[in-house]
Design a protein around this motif. Structure first.
Motif, PDB file in Angstrom:
ATOM      1  N   GLY A 141       0.885  -1.153   0.212  1.00  0.00           N
ATOM      2  CA  GLY A 141      -0.047   0.002  -0.005  1.00  0.00           C
ATOM      3  C   GLY A 141       0.838   1.254   0.222  1.00  0.00           C
ATOM      4  N   ASP A 142       2.037   1.176   0.332  1.00  0.00           N
ATOM      5  CA  ASP A 142       2.960   2.426   0.308  1.00  0.00           C
ATOM      6  C   ASP A 142       4.020   2.420  -1.015  1.00  0.00           C
ATOM      7  OD1 ASP A 142       4.426   0.165   0.802  1.00  0.00           O
ATOM      8  OD2 ASP A 142       5.599   1.324   2.604  1.00  0.00           O
ATOM      9  N   ASP A 143       3.605   1.628  -1.763  1.00  0.00           N
ATOM     10  CA  ASP A 143       4.165   1.499  -3.242  1.00  0.00           C
ATOM     11  C   ASP A 143       3.209   2.275  -4.078  1.00  0.00           C
ATOM     12  OD1 ASP A 143       6.366   0.299  -2.200  1.00  0.00           O
ATOM     13  OD2 ASP A 143       5.843  -1.725  -2.421  1.00  0.00           O
ATOM     14  N   TYR A 144       4.108   2.485  -5.385  1.00  0.00           N
ATOM     15  CA  TYR A 144       3.194   2.915  -6.336  1.00  0.00           C
ATOM     16  C   TYR A 144       3.845   2.756  -7.681  1.00  0.00           C
ATOM     17  CZ  TYR A 144       6.342   6.933  -6.875  1.00  0.00           C
ATOM     18  OH  TYR A 144       7.382   7.769  -7.134  1.00  0.00           O
ATOM     19  N   LEU A 145       3.232   2.534  -8.780  1.00  0.00           N
ATOM     20  CA  LEU A 145       3.593   2.215 -10.113  1.00  0.00           C
ATOM     21  C   LEU A 145       3.999   3.846 -10.769  1.00  0.00           C
ATOM     22  CD1 LEU A 145       1.128  -0.479 -11.302  1.00  0.00           C
ATOM     23  CD2 LEU A 145       3.434  -0.742 -10.385  1.00  0.00           C
ATOM     24  N   GLY A 146       5.167   4.095 -11.148  1.00  0.00           N
ATOM     25  CA  GLY A 146       5.674   5.431 -11.503  1.00  0.00           C
ATOM     26  C   GLY A 146       5.359   5.866 -12.925  1.00  0.00           C
ATOM     27  N   TYR A 147       5.159   4.593 -13.780  1.00  0.00           N
ATOM     28  CA  TYR A 147       5.149   4.873 -15.234  1.00  0.00           C
ATOM     29  C   TYR A 147       3.750   4.202 -15.670  1.00  0.00           C
ATOM     30  CZ  TYR A 147       6.524   4.243 -20.061  1.00  0.00           C
ATOM     31  OH  TYR A 147       6.565   4.279 -21.539  1.00  0.00           O
ATOM     32  N   LYS A 148       3.065   5.076 -16.540  1.00  0.00           N
ATOM     33  CA  LYS A 148       1.666   5.014 -16.780  1.00  0.00           C
ATOM     34  C   LYS A 148       1.209   3.578 -17.886  1.00  0.00           C
ATOM     35  CE  LYS A 148      -2.388   7.456 -18.948  1.00  0.00           C
ATOM     36  NZ  LYS A 148      -2.999   8.128 -19.404  1.00  0.00           N
ATOM     37  N   HIS A 149       2.271   3.405 -18.556  1.00  0.00           N
ATOM     38  CA  HIS A 149       2.238   2.336 -19.311  1.00  0.00           C
ATOM     39  C   HIS A 149       2.943   0.759 -18.603  1.00  0.00           C
ATOM     40  CE1 HIS A 149       0.351   4.788 -22.252  1.00  0.00           C
ATOM     41  NE2 HIS A 149       1.750   5.486 -22.119  1.00  0.00           N
ATOM     42  N   ALA A 150       3.546   1.077 -17.644  1.00  0.00           N
ATOM     43  CA  ALA A 150       4.218  -0.211 -17.155  1.00  0.00           C
ATOM     44  C   ALA A 150       3.468  -1.535 -17.272  1.00  0.00           C
ATOM     45  CB  ALA A 150       4.645   0.045 -15.662  1.00  0.00           C
ATOM     46  N   VAL A 151       2.272  -1.533 -16.689  1.00  0.00           N
ATOM     47  CA  VAL A 151       1.500  -2.846 -16.580  1.00  0.00           C
ATOM     48  C   VAL A 151       1.387  -3.307 -18.340  1.00  0.00           C
ATOM     49  CG1 VAL A 151      -0.578  -3.958 -16.345  1.00  0.00           C
ATOM     50  CG2 VAL A 151       0.330  -2.240 -14.772  1.00  0.00           C
ATOM     51  N   LYS A 152       1.207  -2.647 -19.056  1.00  0.00           N
ATOM     52  CA  LYS A 152       0.813  -2.951 -20.475  1.00  0.00           C
ATOM     53  C   LYS A 152       2.193  -3.335 -21.171  1.00  0.00           C
ATOM     54  CE  LYS A 152      -1.175  -0.790 -24.900  1.00  0.00           C
ATOM     55  NZ  LYS A 152      -1.383   0.375 -25.470  1.00  0.00           N
ATOM     56  N   PHE A 153       3.258  -2.691 -20.727  1.00  0.00           N
ATOM     57  CA  PHE A 153       4.415  -3.389 -21.231  1.00  0.00           C
ATOM     58  C   PHE A 153       5.012  -4.750 -20.950  1.00  0.00           C
ATOM     59  CE2 PHE A 153       5.786   1.352 -22.346  1.00  0.00           C
ATOM     60  CZ  PHE A 153       5.291   1.152 -23.634  1.00  0.00           C
ATOM     61  N   ILE A 154       4.745  -4.937 -19.765  1.00  0.00           N
ATOM     62  CA  ILE A 154       4.939  -5.997 -19.015  1.00  0.00           C
ATOM     63  C   ILE A 154       3.775  -7.102 -19.474  1.00  0.00           C
ATOM     64  CG2 ILE A 154       5.013  -7.245 -16.610  1.00  0.00           C
ATOM     65  CD1 ILE A 154       6.369  -4.703 -15.672  1.00  0.00           C
ATOM     66  N   SER A 155       2.696  -6.756 -19.487  1.00  0.00           N
ATOM     67  CA  SER A 155       1.613  -7.854 -19.842  1.00  0.00           C
ATOM     68  C   SER A 155       2.158  -8.204 -21.498  1.00  0.00           C
ATOM     69  CB  SER A 155       0.372  -7.461 -19.799  1.00  0.00           C
ATOM     70  OG  SER A 155       0.135  -6.290 -20.601  1.00  0.00           O
ATOM     71  N   GLN A 156       2.607  -7.398 -22.064  1.00  0.00           N
ATOM     72  CA  GLN A 156       2.773  -7.793 -23.559  1.00  0.00           C
ATOM     73  C   GLN A 156       3.838  -8.885 -23.637  1.00  0.00           C
ATOM     74  OE1 GLN A 156       3.689  -4.069 -25.586  1.00  0.00           O
ATOM     75  NE2 GLN A 156       1.517  -3.608 -25.826  1.00  0.00           N
ATOM     76  N   ILE A 157       4.857  -8.676 -22.641  1.00  0.00           N
ATOM     77  CA  ILE A 157       5.978  -9.807 -22.606  1.00  0.00           C
ATOM     78  C   ILE A 157       5.269 -11.336 -22.165  1.00  0.00           C
ATOM     79  CG2 ILE A 157       7.897 -10.746 -21.268  1.00  0.00           C
ATOM     80  CD1 ILE A 157       8.355  -7.573 -20.721  1.00  0.00           C
ATOM     81  N   PHE A 158       4.384 -11.251 -21.440  1.00  0.00           N
ATOM     82  CA  PHE A 158       3.649 -12.621 -20.927  1.00  0.00           C
ATOM     83  C   PHE A 158       2.657 -13.177 -22.000  1.00  0.00           C
ATOM     84  CE2 PHE A 158       5.143 -10.966 -16.796  1.00  0.00           C
ATOM     85  CZ  PHE A 158       5.974 -11.935 -16.479  1.00  0.00           C
ATOM     86  N   VAL A 159       2.068 -12.318 -22.681  1.00  0.00           N
ATOM     87  CA  VAL A 159       0.921 -12.326 -23.519  1.00  0.00           C
ATOM     88  C   VAL A 159       1.462 -13.160 -24.683  1.00  0.00           C
ATOM     89  CG1 VAL A 159      -1.131 -11.562 -25.012  1.00  0.00           C
ATOM     90  CG2 VAL A 159      -0.807 -10.900 -22.529  1.00  0.00           C
ATOM     91  N   LYS A 160       2.685 -12.668 -25.127  1.00  0.00           N
ATOM     92  CA  LYS A 160       3.260 -13.304 -26.174  1.00  0.00           C
ATOM     93  C   LYS A 160       4.094 -14.655 -25.840  1.00  0.00           C
ATOM     94  CE  LYS A 160       4.512  -9.091 -28.356  1.00  0.00           C
ATOM     95  NZ  LYS A 160       5.457  -7.949 -28.891  1.00  0.00           N
TER      96      LYS A 160
END
Length: 160
Positions: A141-160
């Protein structure tokens, strides 16, 4: 809001998996009834499986939880769910989590609260049992994702 203990969550997950695997219409009607009896809102949107389940461990993180949640909600990928597991916080962490869950029009945010403080391992296990996503992302709860597209880029690695 109904609070669940881990044994109830386990039962919910068993029924959820039976529902998703069931091909018989009568079975699905019975399982929908079970969910309604336990205050779960079931509709066709709810049955779509999210790609990522964010499990947020929260214990007395009222000062940073809002930033954490905003960083997840503002991601460019929208196929996710957020599970906020409150571990019996003594500050207003629970109220902040509930207000975000109410504001989310896509119903992607769920709040589960332990009835007593059980520690980080129990929080993560509770989140894991309640998750529906293909992938799980633990975040405190005290962390955050600093980059707006982080999840999208990481998910593209796993989806492929």
């Amino acid at each position: 809001m109904k609070f669940l203990e881990p044994n109830q969550i386990s039962l919910y997950c068993i029924f959820k998996n039976l529902y998703l695997k069931s091909k018989a219409k009568d079975d699905k009607i019975l399982l929908k009834y079970f969910w309604k009896m336990n205050s779960y809102n079931i509709n066709e949107d709810h049955l779509d499986k999210p790609l990522i389940s964010f499990i947020i461990a929260s214990y007395n993180v009222s000062e940073s939880l809002e930033r954490c949640l905003k960083s997840i909600i503002e991601q460019s990928l929208e196929n996710f769910e957020v599970l906020i597991i409150n571990d019996k916080s003594t500050d207003n962490t629970l109220e902040i989590a509930q207000s975000f869950a109410k504001k989310d029009k896509k119903n992607r945010i769920k709040v589960i609260s332990h009835l007593r403080n059980r520690g980080l391992a129990a929080v993560r296990n509770t989140g894991f049992l309640a998750s529906r996503g293909k992938y799980i992302w633990h975040i405190d709860g005290d962390d955050y994702l600093g980059y707006k597209h982080a999840v999208k880029f990481i998910s593209q690695i796993f989806v492929k």
